[in-house]
Write a protein that holds these residues in place. Structure first.
Motif, PDB file in Angstrom:
ATOM      1  N   MET A 146       0.864  -1.164   0.000  1.00  0.00           N
ATOM      2  CA  MET A 146       0.000   0.000   0.000  1.00  0.00           C
ATOM      3  C   MET A 146       0.915   1.232   0.000  1.00  0.00           C
ATOM      4  N   SER A 176      -4.047  10.946  -2.630  1.00  0.00           N
ATOM      5  CA  SER A 176      -4.017   9.517  -2.313  1.00  0.00           C
ATOM      6  C   SER A 176      -5.288   8.775  -2.723  1.00  0.00           C
ATOM      7  N   LEU A 220      -4.942   6.075  -5.503  1.00  0.00           N
ATOM      8  CA  LEU A 220      -4.270   4.876  -5.009  1.00  0.00           C
ATOM      9  C   LEU A 220      -5.198   4.056  -4.117  1.00  0.00           C
ATOM     10  N   LEU A 221      -5.962   4.737  -3.276  1.00  0.00           N
ATOM     11  CA  LEU A 221      -6.935   4.063  -2.418  1.00  0.00           C
ATOM     12  C   LEU A 221      -7.990   3.358  -3.267  1.00  0.00           C
ATOM     13  N   TYR A 222      -8.494   4.035  -4.290  1.00  0.00           N
ATOM     14  CA  TYR A 222      -9.523   3.452  -5.156  1.00  0.00           C
ATOM     15  C   TYR A 222      -8.995   2.188  -5.836  1.00  0.00           C
ATOM     16  N   ALA A 223      -7.773   2.248  -6.364  1.00  0.00           N
ATOM     17  CA  ALA A 223      -7.185   1.078  -7.023  1.00  0.00           C
ATOM     18  C   ALA A 223      -7.029  -0.080  -6.037  1.00  0.00           C
ATOM     19  N   TYR A 224      -6.593   0.237  -4.832  1.00  0.00           N
ATOM     20  CA  TYR A 224      -6.437  -0.782  -3.791  1.00  0.00           C
ATOM     21  C   TYR A 224      -7.780  -1.424  -3.438  1.00  0.00           C
ATOM     22  N   LEU A 225      -8.800  -0.587  -3.232  1.00  0.00           N
ATOM     23  CA  LEU A 225     -10.128  -1.099  -2.887  1.00  0.00           C
ATOM     24  C   LEU A 225     -10.725  -1.888  -4.046  1.00  0.00           C
ATOM     25  N   HIS A 226     -10.526  -1.432  -5.264  1.00  0.00           N
ATOM     26  CA  HIS A 226     -11.059  -2.114  -6.446  1.00  0.00           C
ATOM     27  C   HIS A 226     -10.471  -3.523  -6.551  1.00  0.00           C
ATOM     28  N   ARG A 227      -9.166  -3.627  -6.393  1.00  0.00           N
ATOM     29  CA  ARG A 227      -8.483  -4.918  -6.465  1.00  0.00           C
ATOM     30  C   ARG A 227      -9.028  -5.870  -5.394  1.00  0.00           C
ATOM     31  N   ASN A 228      -9.148  -5.374  -4.173  1.00  0.00           N
ATOM     32  CA  ASN A 228      -9.613  -6.236  -3.081  1.00  0.00           C
ATOM     33  C   ASN A 228     -11.090  -6.566  -3.194  1.00  0.00           C
TER      34      ASN A 228
END
Length: 68
Positions: A1, A15, A18-26
């Motif tokens: 992260m 940020s 980056l948060l959106y991409a992280y949440l989308h992946r998960n």
């Protein structure tokens, strides 16, 4: 992260992507058969972002107490 809680609190605009991409992946990882349903993925992400804003973690700056 590649972002921290401090980044989310004080530099939300920078940020958020980056948060959106992280949440989308998960979200896709845990939604199983619904992972290709864009509406379901966006609903999950929207709910998480809403809770982060409500708790003052996303964009809370100094208006809300720090989370311990």
């Amino acid at each position: 992260m590649p972002f921290t809680a401090n980044d989310l609190r004080y530099r939300a605009e920078q940020s958020y992507p980056l948060l959106y991409a992280y949440l989308h992946r998960n979200a896709q990882r845990y939604l199983g058969a619904l992972k290709y349903d864009a509406f379901e993925v966006d609903t999950v992400i929207g709910h998480v972002v809403e809770q982060l804003v409500r708790l003052g973690i996303l964009g809370g700056e100094d208006r809300t107490p720090k989370v311990h």
